[in-house]
Design a protein around this motif. Structure first.
Motif, PDB file in Angstrom:
ATOM      1  N   VAL A   1       0.850  -1.304  -0.029  1.00  0.00           N
ATOM      2  CA  VAL A   1      -0.031  -0.001  -0.127  1.00  0.00           C
ATOM      3  C   VAL A   1       0.857   1.266  -0.201  1.00  0.00           C
ATOM      4  CG1 VAL A   1      -1.893  -1.213   1.182  1.00  0.00           C
ATOM      5  CG2 VAL A   1      -0.151   0.354   2.751  1.00  0.00           C
ATOM      6  N   ASP A   2       0.255   2.310  -0.481  1.00  0.00           N
ATOM      7  CA  ASP A   2       0.938   3.558  -0.448  1.00  0.00           C
ATOM      8  C   ASP A   2      -0.080   4.691  -0.575  1.00  0.00           C
ATOM      9  OD1 ASP A   2       4.191   4.214  -1.491  1.00  0.00           O
ATOM     10  OD2 ASP A   2       2.746   5.930  -1.385  1.00  0.00           O
ATOM     11  N   TYR A   3       0.199   6.102  -0.089  1.00  0.00           N
ATOM     12  CA  TYR A   3      -0.830   7.000  -0.350  1.00  0.00           C
ATOM     13  C   TYR A   3      -0.553   7.530  -1.698  1.00  0.00           C
ATOM     14  CZ  TYR A   3       2.011  10.876   1.495  1.00  0.00           C
ATOM     15  OH  TYR A   3       3.146  11.897   1.812  1.00  0.00           O
ATOM     16  N   SER A   4       0.515   7.206  -2.519  1.00  0.00           N
ATOM     17  CA  SER A   4       0.415   7.999  -3.783  1.00  0.00           C
ATOM     18  C   SER A   4      -0.112   6.896  -4.605  1.00  0.00           C
ATOM     19  CB  SER A   4       1.899   8.005  -3.985  1.00  0.00           C
ATOM     20  OG  SER A   4       2.292   8.164  -5.277  1.00  0.00           O
ATOM     21  N   ALA A   5      -1.113   7.434  -5.409  1.00  0.00           N
ATOM     22  CA  ALA A   5      -1.852   6.622  -6.375  1.00  0.00           C
ATOM     23  C   ALA A   5      -0.931   6.246  -7.426  1.00  0.00           C
ATOM     24  CB  ALA A   5      -3.074   7.343  -7.009  1.00  0.00           C
ATOM     25  N   ALA A   6       0.195   7.349  -7.995  1.00  0.00           N
ATOM     26  CA  ALA A   6       0.832   6.997  -8.905  1.00  0.00           C
ATOM     27  C   ALA A   6       2.038   5.972  -8.665  1.00  0.00           C
ATOM     28  CB  ALA A   6       1.866   8.405  -9.238  1.00  0.00           C
ATOM     29  N   MET A   7       2.334   5.867  -7.440  1.00  0.00           N
ATOM     30  CA  MET A   7       3.419   4.875  -6.927  1.00  0.00           C
ATOM     31  C   MET A   7       2.677   3.419  -7.066  1.00  0.00           C
ATOM     32  SD  MET A   7       6.287   5.859  -5.887  1.00  0.00           S
ATOM     33  CE  MET A   7       7.083   7.308  -4.950  1.00  0.00           C
ATOM     34  N   ILE A   8       1.395   3.427  -6.663  1.00  0.00           N
ATOM     35  CA  ILE A   8       0.612   2.110  -6.648  1.00  0.00           C
ATOM     36  C   ILE A   8       0.165   1.693  -8.085  1.00  0.00           C
ATOM     37  CG2 ILE A   8      -1.781   1.087  -6.116  1.00  0.00           C
ATOM     38  CD1 ILE A   8       0.218   1.061  -3.916  1.00  0.00           C
ATOM     39  N   ALA A   9       0.157   2.659  -8.970  1.00  0.00           N
ATOM     40  CA  ALA A   9      -0.179   2.390 -10.432  1.00  0.00           C
ATOM     41  C   ALA A   9       1.142   1.776 -11.160  1.00  0.00           C
ATOM     42  CB  ALA A   9      -0.561   3.497 -11.243  1.00  0.00           C
ATOM     43  N   ARG A  10       2.270   2.219 -10.648  1.00  0.00           N
ATOM     44  CA  ARG A  10       3.611   1.948 -11.109  1.00  0.00           C
ATOM     45  C   ARG A  10       3.804   0.390 -10.567  1.00  0.00           C
ATOM     46  NH1 ARG A  10       8.266   4.026 -13.862  1.00  0.00           N
ATOM     47  NH2 ARG A  10       9.508   2.121 -13.830  1.00  0.00           N
ATOM     48  N   CYS A  11       3.584   0.155  -9.392  1.00  0.00           N
ATOM     49  CA  CYS A  11       3.528  -1.149  -8.899  1.00  0.00           C
ATOM     50  C   CYS A  11       2.729  -2.081  -9.595  1.00  0.00           C
ATOM     51  CB  CYS A  11       3.387  -1.187  -7.378  1.00  0.00           C
ATOM     52  SG  CYS A  11       4.629  -0.604  -6.280  1.00  0.00           S
ATOM     53  N   LYS A  12       1.401  -1.811  -9.750  1.00  0.00           N
ATOM     54  CA  LYS A  12       0.405  -2.641 -10.583  1.00  0.00           C
ATOM     55  C   LYS A  12       1.325  -3.116 -11.855  1.00  0.00           C
ATOM     56  CE  LYS A  12      -3.741  -1.591  -8.141  1.00  0.00           C
ATOM     57  NZ  LYS A  12      -4.917  -1.063  -7.999  1.00  0.00           N
ATOM     58  N   ALA A  13       1.636  -2.172 -12.609  1.00  0.00           N
ATOM     59  CA  ALA A  13       2.169  -2.160 -14.000  1.00  0.00           C
ATOM     60  C   ALA A  13       3.396  -3.181 -14.026  1.00  0.00           C
ATOM     61  CB  ALA A  13       2.280  -1.027 -14.546  1.00  0.00           C
ATOM     62  N   GLU A  14       4.210  -3.013 -12.805  1.00  0.00           N
ATOM     63  CA  GLU A  14       5.595  -3.938 -12.644  1.00  0.00           C
ATOM     64  C   GLU A  14       5.387  -5.011 -12.094  1.00  0.00           C
ATOM     65  OE1 GLU A  14       8.349  -1.821 -13.580  1.00  0.00           O
ATOM     66  OE2 GLU A  14       9.661  -3.695 -13.161  1.00  0.00           O
ATOM     67  N   PHE A  15       4.573  -5.209 -11.212  1.00  0.00           N
ATOM     68  CA  PHE A  15       4.538  -6.653 -10.492  1.00  0.00           C
ATOM     69  C   PHE A  15       2.789  -7.148 -10.703  1.00  0.00           C
ATOM     70  CE2 PHE A  15       7.435  -3.706  -8.300  1.00  0.00           C
ATOM     71  CZ  PHE A  15       8.581  -4.618  -8.560  1.00  0.00           C
ATOM     72  N   PRO A  16       2.332  -7.387 -11.670  1.00  0.00           N
ATOM     73  CA  PRO A  16       0.900  -7.872 -11.853  1.00  0.00           C
ATOM     74  C   PRO A  16       0.594  -8.904 -10.958  1.00  0.00           C
ATOM     75  CG  PRO A  16       2.070  -8.117 -13.983  1.00  0.00           C
ATOM     76  CD  PRO A  16       3.110  -7.587 -13.011  1.00  0.00           C
ATOM     77  N   ALA A  17       1.383  -9.792 -10.591  1.00  0.00           N
ATOM     78  CA  ALA A  17       1.155 -10.973  -9.718  1.00  0.00           C
ATOM     79  C   ALA A  17       0.685 -10.734  -8.025  1.00  0.00           C
ATOM     80  CB  ALA A  17       2.378 -11.976  -9.651  1.00  0.00           C
ATOM     81  N   PHE A  18       0.894  -9.285  -7.955  1.00  0.00           N
ATOM     82  CA  PHE A  18       0.911  -9.155  -6.329  1.00  0.00           C
ATOM     83  C   PHE A  18      -0.277  -7.956  -6.255  1.00  0.00           C
ATOM     84  CE2 PHE A  18       5.249 -10.714  -6.881  1.00  0.00           C
ATOM     85  CZ  PHE A  18       4.891 -11.631  -6.417  1.00  0.00           C
ATOM     86  N   ARG A  19      -0.769  -7.974  -5.004  1.00  0.00           N
ATOM     87  CA  ARG A  19      -1.802  -7.041  -4.783  1.00  0.00           C
ATOM     88  C   ARG A  19      -1.336  -5.573  -4.271  1.00  0.00           C
ATOM     89  NH1 ARG A  19      -5.442  -8.580  -0.451  1.00  0.00           N
ATOM     90  NH2 ARG A  19      -3.748  -9.611   0.751  1.00  0.00           N
ATOM     91  N   PHE A  20      -1.906  -4.501  -4.720  1.00  0.00           N
ATOM     92  CA  PHE A  20      -1.420  -3.148  -4.261  1.00  0.00           C
ATOM     93  C   PHE A  20      -2.767  -2.377  -4.214  1.00  0.00           C
ATOM     94  CE2 PHE A  20       1.962  -4.973  -6.715  1.00  0.00           C
ATOM     95  CZ  PHE A  20       3.199  -4.536  -5.828  1.00  0.00           C
TER      96      PHE A  20
END
Ligand SMILES: C[S@@+](CC[C@H](N)C(=O)[O-])C[C@H]1O[C@@H](n2cnc3c(N)ncnc32)[C@H](O)[C@@H]1O
Length: 266
Positions: free
Chosen positions: A72-91
């Protein structure tokens, strides 16, 4: 996410240059390497919550080993980046002070790495620590790092005005020294500081002040929270020492890792 629009730090963590900075595939810090080595045999049965996950530096090392992983992160942009980079995990986008999306006593391991918690003021910090404790199962592990107040003289020295051989460097020193003292005007009267907020130049002063705490004071904070088995390590060390080690009060490292456990139910 609304509600953070006036927060300078939050706006900075939404900006593309800062997202790119934290999305670099950096390795673990030394205390995190020790922690991973110690946890490796049991991570497969642990539900992990990674708070302030940023660009997923820790995801890369911990997520595939854990039984379940939520970043989790309070930055939506960080979370979007994580979702794109690590699609197998939950964010998910979430503020450390309000982890409503995480049920009570549902995690075995809560991590808030790389001093993310220091962006909060004293009240926000207490709330975030209480939230981290709430979501831990009895016996669960809380890990975070925090800036070390013993390191502040080095920060002050970094921003001391210096005359350089090159005019450009001298003007640069003049500028940043001016900015530092304009933002930290009373700092010299507050030193030595046991705990408090300082503008230390992080992100070229595009963040609000950061919380610095002396390690023994940080340990006392965890005791007050009811945490046990507290151990600490400076960011340059692979070795953790007990929270009551008298050397901690003088540890000179820039930041300190705090590992503690929520007590088992009596
Ligand atoms: C210094 S970065 C570290 C990122 C990542 N953990 C790492 O080690 O590279 C701090 C992160 O904490 C996040 N953060 C700061 N305050 C937060 C809060 N109150 N709730 C959730 N995330 C927060 C920021 O958006 C940023 O991504």
């Amino acid at each position: 996410m609304s509600g953070f629009a006036s927060d300078l730090t939050h706006a900075t963590y939404e900006s593309p240059d800062i997202v790119a900075l934290y999305a670099r595939p950096d390795g673990l810090q030394k205390p995190e390497e020790t922690l991973l080595a110690q946890l490796r045999p049991s991570l497969g049965s642990m539900d992990m919550l990674d708070i302030g996950v940023g660009g997923g530096r820790t995801t890369r090392h911990f997520a595939r080993l854990a039984h379940s992983y939520l970043g989790v992160d309070y930055s939506a942009a960080m979370i979007a980046r994580c979702k794109a980079e690590f699609p197998a995990f939950r964010f998910a986008v979430a503020d450390a002070r309000r982890l409503e999306l995480v049920a009570d006593e549902s995690c075995d391991f809560v991590l808030f790495s790389y001093n993310g918690i220091d962006h909060l003021d004293a009240r926000g910090r207490r709330t975030a620590l209480a939230e981290m404790r709430r979501v831990l199962r009895p016996g669960g592990l809380m890990v975070f790092s925090s800036h070390n107040a013993n390191y502040l003289p080095a920060i002050v020295d970094r921003f001391r005005f210096r005359v350089h051989a090159s005019l450009r460097e001298t003007l640069r020193s003049f500028k940043w020294s001016g900015v530092f003292w304009a933002k930290n005007g009373l700092l010299q009267y507050r030193m030595p500081l046991a705990a408090g907020r300082v503008h230390d130049g992080t992100h070229s002063f595009r963040s609000s002040a950061l919380y610095y705490v002396r390690p023994d004071v940080g340990v006392a904070e965890l005791h007050r929270l009811g945490m046990v088995d507290i151990v600490c390590a400076g960011n340059e060390s692979r070795e953790f020492v007990p929270g009551d080690d008298p050397r901690l009060a003088h540890d000179p490292n820039p930041w300190i890792y705090y590992v503690s456990r929520k007590p088992e139910r009596a």
